[in-house]
Design an enzyme around this catalytic site. Structure first.
Site, PDB file in Angstrom:
ATOM      1  N   PHE A   1       0.467  -1.631   0.107  1.00 22.90           N
ATOM      2  CA  PHE A   1       0.146   0.144   0.130  1.00 22.90           C
ATOM      3  C   PHE A   1       0.964   1.361  -0.106  1.00 22.90           C
ATOM      4  CE2 PHE A   1      -1.797   3.120   2.379  1.00 22.90           C
ATOM      5  CZ  PHE A   1      -3.341   3.611   1.428  1.00 22.90           C
ATOM      6  N   GLY A   2       0.522   1.912  -0.836  1.00 18.52           N
ATOM      7  CA  GLY A   2       1.538   3.621  -1.256  1.00 18.52           C
ATOM      8  C   GLY A   2       0.747   4.783  -0.409  1.00 18.52           C
ATOM      9  N   TYR A   3       0.733   5.729  -0.387  1.00 20.83           N
ATOM     10  CA  TYR A   3       0.125   6.573   0.597  1.00 20.83           C
ATOM     11  C   TYR A   3       0.930   7.988   0.356  1.00 20.83           C
ATOM     12  CZ  TYR A   3       3.497   6.121   4.267  1.00 20.83           C
ATOM     13  OH  TYR A   3       4.524   5.729   5.146  1.00 20.83           O
ATOM     14  N   GLY A   4       2.058   7.845   0.196  1.00 16.16           N
ATOM     15  CA  GLY A   4       3.222   9.192  -0.436  1.00 16.16           C
ATOM     16  C   GLY A   4       3.312   8.791  -1.918  1.00 16.16           C
ATOM     17  N   SER A   5       4.847   9.271  -1.669  1.00 18.91           N
ATOM     18  CA  SER A   5       5.518   9.006  -3.267  1.00 18.91           C
ATOM     19  C   SER A   5       4.884   7.512  -4.489  1.00 18.91           C
ATOM     20  CB  SER A   5       7.371   9.153  -2.956  1.00 18.91           C
ATOM     21  OG  SER A   5       7.527   8.406  -2.246  1.00 18.91           O
TER      22      SER A   5
ATOM     23  N   GLU B   1      13.025   3.594   1.261  1.00 23.36           N
ATOM     24  CA  GLU B   1      12.293   4.100   2.275  1.00 23.36           C
ATOM     25  C   GLU B   1      13.327   3.985   3.529  1.00 23.36           C
ATOM     26  OE1 GLU B   1       9.608   4.676   2.102  1.00 23.36           O
ATOM     27  OE2 GLU B   1       9.658   4.433  -0.261  1.00 23.36           O
TER      28      GLU B   1
HETATM   29  C1  SIN Z   1       4.677   5.802   0.914  1.00 26.18           C
HETATM   30  O1  SIN Z   1       4.433   6.650  -0.031  1.00 26.18           O
HETATM   31  O2  SIN Z   1       3.281   4.899   0.933  1.00 26.18           O
HETATM   32  C2  SIN Z   1       5.479   6.014   1.817  1.00 26.18           C
HETATM   33  C3  SIN Z   1       6.371   7.651   1.437  1.00 26.18           C
HETATM   34  C4  SIN Z   1       7.248   7.574   0.810  1.00 26.18           C
HETATM   35  O3  SIN Z   1       8.008   6.646   0.512  1.00 26.18           O
HETATM   36  O4  SIN Z   1       6.874   8.898   0.349  1.00 26.18           O
END
Ligand code: SIN
Length: 187
Positions: A24-28, A99
């Site tokens: 699951f990704g929530y940022g980049s 990460e």
């Molecule tokens: C994410 O995107 O899920 C983790 C945070 C990031 O790499 O910005």
């Protein structure tokens, strides 16, 4: 805890060779999918809120002048929308490197738009990691982002691309959108 989490993550949730895993990704990870995936679906996780509370020394800032990137903060009743990717376990070597500045893998239930669910991994930078910056007023976060830049590019690009990606999901994230508004005032 050390800011470099590569070794710790390798030992967490041992992955079975050849068995695909949901991430699951929530940022980049929403707007920069620089890894192969077998499937991609919009998804959400419950009990977590996205916050620009993690320092970035390796991507959007430097050790001397860290930028700010998002992590997840536990919040009862909250729902964080993002993008889920079905990936082969070998992809985690790349993801753990990407990460590595404080993020640990956690297993969590994912909810898909069609009502189905699956378990998946998510990278979270907890408050005990050395790069964690914590809460600050949105205006101050925007000012820090406006002046920060690292090997992956300007911090502002991370914020603007994330805000666009959240809009594309049809979501509204007041924390991110307030910071975006203040940043655009500064520019
Ligand atoms: C994410 O995107 O899920 C983790 C945070 C990031 O790499 O910005």
């Amino acid at each position: 805890m050390t800011a470099n989490t590569i070794e710790i993550n390798r030992r967490r949730y041992p992955l079975e060779a050849g068995k695909p895993v949901w991430l699951f990704g929530y940022g980049s990870l929403i707007f920069k999918a620089d890894f192969p995936f077998l499937d991609r679906r919009e998804a959400s996780i419950e009990g977590w809120s996205r916050r620009f509370w993690q320092g970035s020394c390796d991507h959007r800032g430097t050790p001397e002048a860290p930028g700010r990137v998002v992590t997840l903060i536990e919040q009862a009743g909250a729902c964080c929308r993002g993008m889920a990717y079905r990936v082969s376990p070998d992809v985690f070597a790349h993801l753990d490197f990407r990460e590595k500045n404080g993020y640990l893998r956690f297993m969590t239930p994912l909810h898909f738009g069609d009502g189905s669910r699956a378990e998946g991994l998510v990278y979270i930078a907890a408050s005990d990691n050395a790069a964690f910056l914590g809460a600050a007023p949105e205006r101050e976060i925007a000012a820090q982002i406006a002046r920060s830049c690292g090997p992956s590019g300007p911090n502002r690009e991370y914020l603007l691309r994330l805000a666009d990606a959240i809009r594309s999901l049809g979501d509204h994230d007041p924390h991110v959108f307030d910071i975006e508004r203040f940043l655009l005032e500064y520019l």
